[in-house]
Design an enzyme around this catalytic site. Structure first.
Site, short mmCIF file in Angstrom:
data_model
loop_
_atom_site.label_atom_id
_atom_site.label_comp_id
_atom_site.label_asym_id
_atom_site.label_seq_id
_atom_site.Cartn_x
_atom_site.Cartn_y
_atom_site.Cartn_z
N ASN A 188 -6.17 -8.37 -10.77
CA ASN A 188 -5.09 -9.25 -10.32
C ASN A 188 -5.60 -10.58 -9.79
O ASN A 188 -4.90 -11.59 -9.85
CB ASN A 188 -4.22 -8.55 -9.27
CG ASN A 188 -3.34 -7.49 -9.91
OD1 ASN A 188 -3.04 -7.57 -11.11
ND2 ASN A 188 -2.94 -6.51 -9.14
N HIS A 222 -7.35 1.98 -7.24
CA HIS A 222 -6.27 1.16 -7.80
C HIS A 222 -6.07 1.46 -9.28
O HIS A 222 -6.85 1.02 -10.13
CB HIS A 222 -6.58 -0.33 -7.58
CG HIS A 222 -5.45 -1.23 -7.93
ND1 HIS A 222 -5.60 -2.38 -8.68
CD2 HIS A 222 -4.12 -1.14 -7.66
CE1 HIS A 222 -4.42 -2.95 -8.83
NE2 HIS A 222 -3.51 -2.23 -8.23
N SER A 229 -1.76 -2.72 -4.40
CA SER A 229 -2.15 -3.82 -5.27
C SER A 229 -2.52 -5.06 -4.48
O SER A 229 -3.32 -5.88 -4.94
CB SER A 229 -1.00 -4.19 -6.21
OG SER A 229 -0.84 -3.22 -7.19
N GLU A 267 -9.81 0.59 -10.47
CA GLU A 267 -10.68 -0.20 -9.60
C GLU A 267 -10.97 0.63 -8.35
O GLU A 267 -10.04 1.04 -7.64
CB GLU A 267 -9.99 -1.52 -9.21
CG GLU A 267 -9.86 -2.47 -10.40
CD GLU A 267 -9.06 -3.72 -10.08
OE1 GLU A 267 -9.41 -4.78 -10.63
OE2 GLU A 267 -8.08 -3.66 -9.31
P1 NAI Z 1 7.88 3.04 -6.31
O1 NAI Z 1 8.93 2.32 -5.55
O2 NAI Z 1 8.12 3.41 -7.74
O3 NAI Z 1 7.54 4.42 -5.55
C1 NAI Z 1 7.29 4.50 -4.18
C2 NAI Z 1 7.64 5.90 -3.71
O4 NAI Z 1 7.16 6.08 -2.38
C3 NAI Z 1 9.14 6.20 -3.67
O5 NAI Z 1 9.40 7.41 -4.38
C4 NAI Z 1 9.45 6.33 -2.18
O6 NAI Z 1 10.47 7.28 -1.91
C5 NAI Z 1 8.12 6.80 -1.65
N1 NAI Z 1 7.90 6.56 -0.22
C6 NAI Z 1 8.19 5.44 0.49
N2 NAI Z 1 7.80 5.59 1.77
C7 NAI Z 1 7.24 6.82 1.87
C8 NAI Z 1 6.65 7.56 2.94
N3 NAI Z 1 6.55 7.06 4.16
N4 NAI Z 1 6.17 8.80 2.67
C9 NAI Z 1 6.26 9.33 1.43
N5 NAI Z 1 6.82 8.68 0.39
C10 NAI Z 1 7.30 7.44 0.61
O7 NAI Z 1 6.54 2.17 -6.14
P2 NAI Z 1 5.28 2.03 -7.13
O8 NAI Z 1 5.53 0.96 -8.10
O9 NAI Z 1 4.90 3.38 -7.61
O10 NAI Z 1 4.17 1.46 -6.14
C11 NAI Z 1 3.53 2.28 -5.20
C12 NAI Z 1 2.23 1.63 -4.75
O11 NAI Z 1 1.40 1.41 -5.89
C13 NAI Z 1 2.35 0.28 -4.05
O12 NAI Z 1 1.39 0.20 -3.03
C14 NAI Z 1 2.02 -0.71 -5.16
O13 NAI Z 1 1.46 -1.90 -4.66
C15 NAI Z 1 0.99 0.06 -5.94
N6 NAI Z 1 0.84 -0.33 -7.35
C16 NAI Z 1 1.93 -0.58 -8.14
C17 NAI Z 1 1.77 -0.93 -9.48
C18 NAI Z 1 2.96 -1.18 -10.35
O14 NAI Z 1 2.78 -1.68 -11.47
N7 NAI Z 1 4.18 -0.84 -9.92
C19 NAI Z 1 0.43 -1.04 -10.08
C20 NAI Z 1 -0.65 -0.67 -9.19
C21 NAI Z 1 -0.43 -0.36 -7.87
#
Ligand code: NAI
Length: 307
Positions: A211, A161, A138, A173
């Site tokens: 955003n 995105h 993001s 996006e």
């Molecule tokens: P989250 O914390 O729910 O999930 C992240 C996952 O990645 C976890 O299950 C973790 O164990 C895993 N992980 C961490 N390091 C790792 C690695 N080296 N190899 C494999 N798995 C690994 O996070 P979320 O919210 O799903 O966000 C993920 C990405 O999406 C971020 O880059 C965030 O900026 C982006 N994003 C988030 C949004 C939101 O509303 N939460 C919206 C759009 C994009």
């Protein structure tokens, strides 16, 4: 998934198999919509517990999708849809092995540039030369994340995105860096369409489109609070009834997470690419984060959710 095989799409890289790295909130949603669109998907995370968590999110969400799609009374059709989608998903803790057989990689891990770069460095060596890499970040520049990969890979490295919750939100996006190949962009836009989303094109700039407009608006709502110009409830009611927003800016901030808001605005201020007035910090936001009031997820943010 007819569109991918139509003649107009034949010159594109035909994406059949996808690896999604990260089985959290976003990753599990991306796995789900790709599997529903009949892509073969491998969901990767670091531990079995994280993969189980992702699978649980998908199982719950896909039931809701099936009910909506086929209606309460058509249980057999619902079940067939669910079984078919779930049969497209495999799980793994071995990212490099997974990407060795994938046409597309979508990364949705923790929002940390060092961790993302370390991941992509390893994946770059393991993936075939024509595999397309993407990040769902993001707030980080795609160009910076892609620096961990070879010059050839950077031409096949874009942003994809998605929005939360992925199964419900219709937008993707598709982010173009300076070096992204046109045909790779087209493959990504086609993939987004095939998952039932509408792709929009944008350059690799802070906040992309949504955003870039939404975060400064939400920050100004906090600054209205800072100045004591209006109460939280009145700000939210005003924007819902006067501007037709489905959620007020402060409710939305609580939903997103106040720590995430602060992380984004501090990052933008540091990057120095956005007008200063738009990234001015808010005392109210900073003090809520300091107290651990992070929004809905912690039971308290701008509003109290404990009761
Ligand atoms: P989250 O914390 O729910 O999930 C992240 C996952 O990645 C976890 O299950 C973790 O164990 C895993 N992980 C961490 N390091 C790792 C690695 N080296 N190899 C494999 N798995 C690994 O996070 P979320 O919210 O799903 O966000 C993920 C990405 O999406 C971020 O880059 C965030 O900026 C982006 N994003 C988030 C949004 C939101 O509303 N939460 C919206 C759009 C994009």
């Amino acid at each position: 998934r007819k569109a991918a095989f139509s003649s107009s799409a034949r010159h594109l890289k035909d994406i059949n198999s996808v690896t999604v790295i990260g089985a959290g909130l976003m990753g599990s949603g991306i796995v789900q919509v790709a599997a529903q669109a009949n892509y073969k998907v491998t969901m990767v995370d670091t531990t079995d517990a994280a993969l189980k968590n992702g699978q649980a999110i998908i199982t719950k969400s896909i039931k809701r999708v099936a009910k909506k799609k086929f209606g309460e009374e058509n249980a057999a059709e619902q079940q067939a849809f669910i079984d078919k989608a779930l049969s497209n998903i495999t799980v793994s803790t071995d990212g490099p092995a997974a990407v060795a057989g994938s046409d597309l990689v979508v990364e949705a891990i923790v929002e940390n540039i060092d961790v993302k770069q370390a991941l992509f460095k390893a994946l770059d060596q393991a993936a075939p030369a024509d595999t397309i890499f993407t990040s769902n970040t993001s707030s980080l520049p795609i160009t910076s994340i892609a620096e961990a990969t070879s010059a050839a890979r950077r031409e096949r490295f874009g942003g994809l995105h998605f929005f939360n919750p992925v199964p419900a939100m219709k937008l993707v996006e598709v982010v173009r860096t300076e070096v992204l190949k046109d045909e790779v962009y087209d493959s990504l836009a086609t993939f987004a369409k095939n998952t039932g989303k509408t792709p929009v094109e944008c350059k690799d700039t802070p906040g992309f489109i949504v955003n870039r407009l939404l975060v400064p608006y939400m920050m100004e709502a906090f600054r209205v609070l800072d100045r004591g110009d209006a109460k939280a409830k009145d700000i939210d009611v005003a924007m819902k009834l006067g501007a037709g927003m489905p959620m007020g800016p402060l409710e939305l901030a609580d939903f997103v997470g106040l720590d995430t808001m602060k992380f984004i605005i501090d990052g933008w201020a540091k990057e120095g690419k956005i007008e200063e007035a738009l990234v001015t910090p808010s005392k109210t936001l900073n003090s809520l984060v300091e107290q651990g009031s992070l929004g809905r997820k912690s039971g308290k943010g701008v509003y109290d959710y404990s009761k």
